[in-house]
Structures are given as structure tokens and as C-alpha cells.
Motif scaffolding. Sequence first.
Motif, PDB file in Angstrom:
ATOM      1  N   VAL A 125       0.892  -1.237   0.136  1.00  0.00           N
ATOM      2  CA  VAL A 125       0.028  -0.098   0.109  1.00  0.00           C
ATOM      3  C   VAL A 125       0.663   1.265   0.032  1.00  0.00           C
ATOM      4  O   VAL A 125       0.551   2.400  -0.592  1.00  0.00           O
ATOM      5  N   ALA A 126       2.134   1.308   0.427  1.00  0.00           N
ATOM      6  CA  ALA A 126       2.837   2.344   0.583  1.00  0.00           C
ATOM      7  C   ALA A 126       3.475   2.739  -0.799  1.00  0.00           C
ATOM      8  O   ALA A 126       3.413   3.891  -1.044  1.00  0.00           O
ATOM      9  N   THR A 127       3.941   1.806  -1.798  1.00  0.00           N
ATOM     10  CA  THR A 127       4.292   2.086  -2.964  1.00  0.00           C
ATOM     11  C   THR A 127       3.143   2.517  -3.708  1.00  0.00           C
ATOM     12  O   THR A 127       3.193   3.203  -4.722  1.00  0.00           O
ATOM     13  N   GLY A 135      -0.768  13.323  -0.849  1.00  0.00           N
ATOM     14  CA  GLY A 135      -0.655  13.679   0.707  1.00  0.00           C
ATOM     15  C   GLY A 135      -0.347  12.342   1.434  1.00  0.00           C
ATOM     16  O   GLY A 135       0.267  11.680   1.101  1.00  0.00           O
ATOM     17  N   SER A 136      -0.743  12.477   2.761  1.00  0.00           N
ATOM     18  CA  SER A 136      -0.260  11.488   3.623  1.00  0.00           C
ATOM     19  C   SER A 136      -1.171  10.193   3.345  1.00  0.00           C
ATOM     20  O   SER A 136      -2.422  10.326   2.902  1.00  0.00           O
ATOM     21  N   LEU A 137      -0.605   9.035   3.750  1.00  0.00           N
ATOM     22  CA  LEU A 137      -1.335   7.825   3.643  1.00  0.00           C
ATOM     23  C   LEU A 137      -2.619   7.960   4.699  1.00  0.00           C
ATOM     24  O   LEU A 137      -2.519   8.348   5.741  1.00  0.00           O
ATOM     25  N   ARG A 144      -1.420  -0.434   7.623  1.00  0.00           N
ATOM     26  CA  ARG A 144      -1.049  -1.662   6.985  1.00  0.00           C
ATOM     27  C   ARG A 144       0.649  -1.484   6.470  1.00  0.00           C
ATOM     28  O   ARG A 144       1.461  -2.439   6.350  1.00  0.00           O
ATOM     29  N   SER A 145       0.909  -0.188   6.051  1.00  0.00           N
ATOM     30  CA  SER A 145       2.233   0.299   5.596  1.00  0.00           C
ATOM     31  C   SER A 145       3.228  -0.116   7.166  1.00  0.00           C
ATOM     32  O   SER A 145       4.452  -0.524   7.028  1.00  0.00           O
ATOM     33  N   ALA A 172      10.238   3.727   0.354  1.00  0.00           N
ATOM     34  CA  ALA A 172       8.701   3.802   1.019  1.00  0.00           C
ATOM     35  C   ALA A 172       9.072   3.557   2.642  1.00  0.00           C
ATOM     36  O   ALA A 172       8.403   3.975   3.440  1.00  0.00           O
ATOM     37  N   TYR A 173       9.844   2.725   2.929  1.00  0.00           N
ATOM     38  CA  TYR A 173      10.056   2.088   4.155  1.00  0.00           C
ATOM     39  C   TYR A 173      11.354   2.416   4.977  1.00  0.00           C
ATOM     40  O   TYR A 173      11.587   2.349   6.261  1.00  0.00           O
TER      41      TYR A 173
END
Length: 372
Positions: A125-127, A135-137, A144-145, A172-173
Motif C-alpha cells: 500500500v505504501a508504494t 498527501g499522507s497515507l 498496513r504500511s 517507502a520504508y
Amino acid sequence: MPMRQGPARPQILMSADALGGVWQYSLELARGLERRGLSVTLALMGPAPSTEALARAEAETGARILPTGLPLDWTAGRPAEVIAAAAALARLANDVGADLVHLHAPALALGAFEVPVVAVCHSCVATWWAALGDGSLPEDLAWRSDLAARGCRAADRLLAPTRAFAEATRAAYGLPQPPQVVLNGRHLAETLPETAPAAHAFTAGRLWDRAKNAAAIDRLAARLDVPLLAAGPVAGPNGERFTPRHLHPLGRLDGAEMARELDRRPVFVSLARYEPFGLAVLEAAGAGCALVLSDIPTFSELWQGAAILVPADDEAAAAQAVKGLLTDSDKRARLAAAAHARAARYGTEAMTESVLGVFRDCLGADAAGAAA
């Protein structure tokens, strides 16, 4: 993480998801590993195919397939469900005597596994949000990220199918280094039929997923004088839905049905805005289809020079490319041959050998010695 002494035939527990390309990846890899002397148990999470389809898959791969009923990380309702699923997989690994666990989602590495864990970053989900969101997740994706980030650090080895996606995952992480790249693969025909290719276009994928950009393909279809057939579900398990206006939807196709469509060698189109690899594209190239693809980092990495690349949301450019191939048989034949030759680099044998190399590093030469 301690390594347990394996039997003469190393035991591998793999998790899998039957809702998308991960299913075919898992079956291809399981078949390749079984043929090299490993014993594979496939823990199927989320919705399962029919009993008949599972029986065929077992017969074709030689692996044991266990539908677990456990939730997928991307459809679970809360973090505790993912944590519980990871714990259940760790217990299953003990029950089957696994020497190594191969996970299709890094978040599942958060279980208390007693053997080495290899996790594959197929997508996340992050990528996905980095490519499609603004914007922000949102809260439902943020947790989930977070679980995926923690799982990436918990796994003994982390894999990704392309350099572009490995770098996107690292960014992303905040990982100290990107996952190791192991290209996906499919078993592909070495020769192509001599019949003339079909005079239509074709696409395939989860049409409900915004990443597949089916809306742009639908607009492309309106610009063509030939049908644009679309294989794949229009409704997703998360409530997302796509309603085509100009495409000719075929619904979800099984492997044999998809092969029949691709064997007709239509012009294959994908205008995806996010695609970590793209197994449908590989299948189309292996079948000898000429490719019109979106110019995103993964497609450029894999298919530059063997496909026409166009901006993802420029359906006019895509329509021009499709029309040009349909009217210029020589150009279409050259591009189809280039795609088929490129696809040969991404076969099951190469994928299996690369994964086996990772397994040997994790288990040691003695424990993995039965794998030839």
C-alpha cells in the motif's frame, strides 16, 4: 534467527494469494522448486479457487496446497488480524516441519518463526499510494504500511521483482538497502503459431484496481475501430468497482482461458500507473503479442526496446500506437518478435535458480544440498 536441521529433502512453506498474479508466481515457483528436490507446502490465504482448480494446481506443481482461510494483509480489517495470520503461519511452519518459510507479503514475517524467513515484496500500500495517492497515507493504509515496514526488517531476506520496485520499497520504508532483485518468471512457449495475429486489442488485470488505470484503457477503446477485450474482475474484495463503457469485458479467466486469448496474439495493452512487475505483460510477450505499455519505471526497465511505451494517461498516444500496429503488419511482427525474445529472459528456470540461491544462503550448503 536459528536454523533447524533439515531433512534430506528441504521442506519449504510458502504463503500465497489467489486473487492476482501472486498465485501464478507461487505455482510456477513451487513447480520449479519441487523439480529441484525441495518439498513445498503452499499455504493459501484469502479466498480460494474451486476444489477442482486446487486439485489441478497440486497435480501440475507437485506441491501440497492448504487453503488456510487466513485473511490477506491488504483486505484485513485491523492490525490484529494480520498479526494473528502471521502467528498462524509460524505455527503451520512448525507443524509441517519447514526448514524455510517463503512469504508473499512482508507483514507476515512478524510471526514467531523458528526458521529463516524470505519475504517477497510483490506490491504494497505504501508504494501504491506513492504512485497513485495525494498527501499522507489515509489511516486505513497507514497501519498496513507500518506492519509491512516492520515485516521488512523482521525477514531474514527481502526480495523484489524489479530494480525500480526494489528502490521504491526502500524509499517507502526507509530501509538501509533495497530488497534483492529476483525477476519474476513464467513458463513460456519456445515457438509461436504461424497463423496471422488477431485484428483486435487485449488487456488483462484487476480492472477494479486504480493502479491498472482501466479508465484510460476504456477511453482508448472508444478511439479504436476494433474491439478491445479486457480480462479480469471488475469488482474487488475491498468494494472497489470499475464499470466499462467501451471495453469488451471477458470477466475473470483461468490459466487455460487466458492462454487461448493470448495465443490469438492480439495487440496487448497495459496503461498501468503502478506495476511492480506485470506478469500479464510477460504472458502476452511470451505468446508473441506486440506490446503497447505505459512508460513507467518497471515497464521501461523490463521492456525498453521491445514495446511501444506511451504516457499512462495519454489514451490518444496509446490509440495511435495500437492503430499503427494493426495497420503495419511488418512493424507488428518485428515488435512481437522482440517482445518474445525479451520474455525468454524472464523464465521460470531463471527465477527458480535465483530463489534457490537465496535459499542456499539462508540454509547453508549442507541443509540445502538436496536441491540440485
